[in-house]
Design an enzyme around this catalytic site. Sequence first.
Site, mmCIF file in Angstrom:
data_model
loop_
_atom_site.group_PDB
_atom_site.id
_atom_site.type_symbol
_atom_site.label_atom_id
_atom_site.label_comp_id
_atom_site.label_asym_id
_atom_site.label_seq_id
_atom_site.Cartn_x
_atom_site.Cartn_y
_atom_site.Cartn_z
ATOM 1 N N LEU A 1 25.604 47.327 6.079
ATOM 2 C CA LEU A 1 25.649 49.250 6.253
ATOM 3 C C LEU A 1 25.463 49.563 4.465
ATOM 4 O O LEU A 1 24.711 50.774 4.051
ATOM 5 C CB LEU A 1 27.172 49.088 6.706
ATOM 6 C CG LEU A 1 27.031 49.122 8.026
ATOM 7 C CD1 LEU A 1 27.827 49.614 8.871
ATOM 8 C CD2 LEU A 1 25.534 48.823 9.197
ATOM 9 N N HIS B 1 34.303 54.433 2.649
ATOM 10 C CA HIS B 1 34.546 52.695 2.689
ATOM 11 C C HIS B 1 34.259 51.718 1.107
ATOM 12 O O HIS B 1 34.481 51.313 0.257
ATOM 13 C CB HIS B 1 34.269 51.709 3.763
ATOM 14 C CG HIS B 1 34.259 50.779 3.736
ATOM 15 N ND1 HIS B 1 35.202 49.615 4.166
ATOM 16 C CD2 HIS B 1 33.701 49.568 2.520
ATOM 17 C CE1 HIS B 1 35.599 48.701 4.004
ATOM 18 N NE2 HIS B 1 34.663 48.073 3.392
ATOM 19 N N GLU B 2 32.746 52.077 1.008
ATOM 20 C CA GLU B 2 32.389 51.121 0.004
ATOM 21 C C GLU B 2 32.306 52.347 -1.467
ATOM 22 O O GLU B 2 32.865 52.013 -2.976
ATOM 23 C CB GLU B 2 30.669 51.742 -0.060
ATOM 24 C CG GLU B 2 30.397 50.873 0.743
ATOM 25 C CD GLU B 2 30.399 49.582 0.865
ATOM 26 O OE1 GLU B 2 31.384 48.828 0.328
ATOM 27 O OE2 GLU B 2 30.533 49.220 2.186
ATOM 28 N N HIS C 1 36.205 50.835 -2.534
ATOM 29 C CA HIS C 1 35.380 49.107 -3.136
ATOM 30 C C HIS C 1 35.665 49.785 -4.656
ATOM 31 O O HIS C 1 35.308 49.147 -5.849
ATOM 32 C CB HIS C 1 34.729 48.574 -2.620
ATOM 33 C CG HIS C 1 34.390 47.842 -1.315
ATOM 34 N ND1 HIS C 1 36.184 47.074 -1.270
ATOM 35 C CD2 HIS C 1 34.149 47.825 -0.499
ATOM 36 C CE1 HIS C 1 35.541 46.124 -0.184
ATOM 37 N NE2 HIS C 1 34.375 46.605 0.476
ATOM 38 N N TRP D 1 42.174 43.155 4.524
ATOM 39 C CA TRP D 1 42.823 41.818 4.962
ATOM 40 C C TRP D 1 42.863 41.418 3.482
ATOM 41 O O TRP D 1 42.675 39.301 3.878
ATOM 42 C CB TRP D 1 41.297 41.072 6.310
ATOM 43 C CG TRP D 1 40.154 40.888 5.576
ATOM 44 C CD1 TRP D 1 39.728 40.235 5.152
ATOM 45 C CD2 TRP D 1 39.538 41.833 5.862
ATOM 46 N NE1 TRP D 1 38.689 40.618 5.161
ATOM 47 C CE2 TRP D 1 38.417 41.415 5.272
ATOM 48 C CE3 TRP D 1 39.460 43.462 6.169
ATOM 49 C CZ2 TRP D 1 36.798 42.023 5.673
ATOM 50 C CZ3 TRP D 1 38.634 44.383 6.590
ATOM 51 C CH2 TRP D 1 36.914 43.254 6.290
ATOM 52 N N ASP E 1 45.253 42.594 -0.272
ATOM 53 C CA ASP E 1 44.965 43.392 -0.504
ATOM 54 C C ASP E 1 45.382 44.079 -2.067
ATOM 55 O O ASP E 1 44.700 45.312 -2.131
ATOM 56 C CB ASP E 1 44.684 44.172 0.648
ATOM 57 C CG ASP E 1 45.651 45.321 0.890
ATOM 58 O OD1 ASP E 1 46.413 45.082 0.486
ATOM 59 O OD2 ASP E 1 45.192 46.517 1.910
ATOM 60 N N VAL F 1 47.879 45.508 -2.346
ATOM 61 C CA VAL F 1 48.270 47.429 -2.004
ATOM 62 C C VAL F 1 49.953 46.896 -1.837
ATOM 63 O O VAL F 1 49.509 46.718 0.265
ATOM 64 C CB VAL F 1 47.202 48.439 -1.296
ATOM 65 C CG1 VAL F 1 48.595 48.912 -0.871
ATOM 66 C CG2 VAL F 1 46.434 48.139 -2.292
ATOM 67 N N THR G 1 50.016 48.634 2.628
ATOM 68 C CA THR G 1 49.263 48.906 3.884
ATOM 69 C C THR G 1 49.776 46.691 4.862
ATOM 70 O O THR G 1 50.354 46.487 3.495
ATOM 71 C CB THR G 1 47.867 48.269 3.693
ATOM 72 O OG1 THR G 1 47.492 46.957 2.797
ATOM 73 C CG2 THR G 1 47.599 49.488 2.815
ATOM 74 N N GLN H 1 47.138 41.578 6.741
ATOM 75 C CA GLN H 1 46.116 41.725 8.370
ATOM 76 C C GLN H 1 45.460 40.200 7.894
ATOM 77 O O GLN H 1 45.313 40.203 7.105
ATOM 78 C CB GLN H 1 45.271 42.449 8.158
ATOM 79 C CG GLN H 1 44.626 42.957 8.937
ATOM 80 C CD GLN H 1 43.760 44.530 9.414
ATOM 81 O OE1 GLN H 1 44.353 45.309 9.102
ATOM 82 N NE2 GLN H 1 42.565 44.911 9.550
#
Length: 614
Positions: A184, A225-226, A229, A237, A246, A248, A251, A254
């Site tokens: 995507l 989302h991008e 990044h 995850w 990740d 962080v 969070t 995961q």
Amino acid sequence: MKRIILSILIITSLFSYSQDRCGTVLNTLELIERYPQYGVEREKVNVQTLKWIKDNPDHNEKTIITIPVVVHVVWNTNAENISDAQIFSQIDVLNADFRRTNTDAINTPNVWQNIAIDSEIDFCLANIDPNGSATNGITRTQTSQTSFSINGSDMKSSSSGGIDPWDKDDYLNIWVCDLTGGILGYATPPSNFNNPQDGVVIGYKYFGTIGTVQSPYNKGRTSTHEVGHWLNLDHVWGNGNNCGNDNVSDTPTQEEENYSCPSFPHNVNSCGTTNANGDMFMNYMDYTNDACMNMFTAGQKTRMISAINQYRPNLLNHNLCSGSTNPVSWNCLNGGCVDPGTGNGTYSSYNACFSVCGCTGNIPPIIEGFQNGTLPNGWSIDNPDGSDTWIINSSYGYNSSSSISIENSVYSANGQYDDLNSPIMNFSNANNINLSFDYAYSLWTNPNSSEVWSDTLIILISSDCGITWQKIWEEAGANLSTTTNIFNGFEWFPNSNNDWDSENINLSNYSNLDGVIVKFRNVNQYENNLFLDNINITTDGSTYIDKVTENSIKVYPNPTNKNINIIHDGLKEIYTILGEKILETYENEINVSNLSKGVYLIKVDNISIRLIKQ
């Protein structure tokens, strides 16, 4: 260097087992192979980030950072040349998501509401280009390339069918194109390396909330989302599966990516630990459907603010959006949405403005049998891949010789959406609304075979002029087939009325609403042909077309280009959509020929009736 190569091998191994909607990890690996120094600098980022956060304890003081954006539309087919409105809708989503003004913020589970935050990052389409000239922040490049791959990122270079980026230190470059490979979008995470390909790439089917976007990625969250990044956020995850990091702290750990839209709590034993809250699958950095995403955390905000200060400092102070406000606001003028540039517009988003201003509905009934050989006025077709789609078929129909059909049997691009959209409708004064239609379909493949294939017919409805959609009906496979033998191993066409079936759907839940559109969506799986006929949308008392009745107040004709009749004894007032009174009278017949085209409000006895001036 050995450590970098080992990291690449580990990430590549993990990546190969993941069904990715995001290509950022793969693109990072390609950049490291092309520019080894990029890998060296990316290795330093986490240590540099921790140090910056420690050295800047006041980094959370409220300071809004505005990021100027240029959207490069690189197109081959007309569908890929997305509209300005579609681009505006995406900027709205970025602002809402990063400022946590998104309407679905209420869906964040209570256990995380205290860490779901406003990142204090805004986005604006630049109005000054790198040469100092005025711009709308959008470039359009027609290309001979039918599609683009993540390999090589050819959309980012004029020499390879795309367009060169604007100065990466001053702008967030976003390329929108036909992106292949099932991805995507993707981005370039930051570092101290001078990356010539810096920016974000999004497939044109996943950018914004209107136009060419395809469910379930039709709410603009691919770009959210991008851009995450691009501002140094990892997947929740980690960048592989098997319980990555990740970087962080707030969070939850995961194990792997989530898809679709799980129920909360989900995966409470992730990574072998017991976590009653489960995965934070609604985080923008997971892989769930757009409608399921709604939050960044405080820790993610800190990481993004650190990235801007360390690696993108030109974004902290610039004048590339002068004359614009963040987030932008909109006014409805002459039936169109315009940003006044003052921040004082009536509507906080383009979508909110469009749903009121740019949308005028027809009063039912809508009776359509597709007998004229061309698509009727008001009906439209969305054909995102520019290939096979809905056509008027003058050889087959129910009780007639014509219908509208799509030839899935020869449509080789599996998984494509092709939409047939009804005219915009006004149900403001309607009740007992009913949708009926006839359809014909046969499978090609035996549904009992080891490999099951099927095309799908989905019906969706929108009550805000196509901004958001709700599914109201879906059939596929044997349930969609209308023939006695539910499969026929050849290109099939209906032979008689016995090959057709009928459906009735009650739409009364949409009474009192304007801006209603019904969408018939074909999802192709290379099976067999689908036919639609006699699409009728009717209501009780909807036999008139030019009269609006509101509590015994009759207003007609509406729309009008000259006179409007308001049958009521008393004062009549006409206002602009912005609330400015432009006329008051006790006359029942009013000449409105001097008004500009657009939408107005008639007020009688504290009742508001929408007037459409043609």
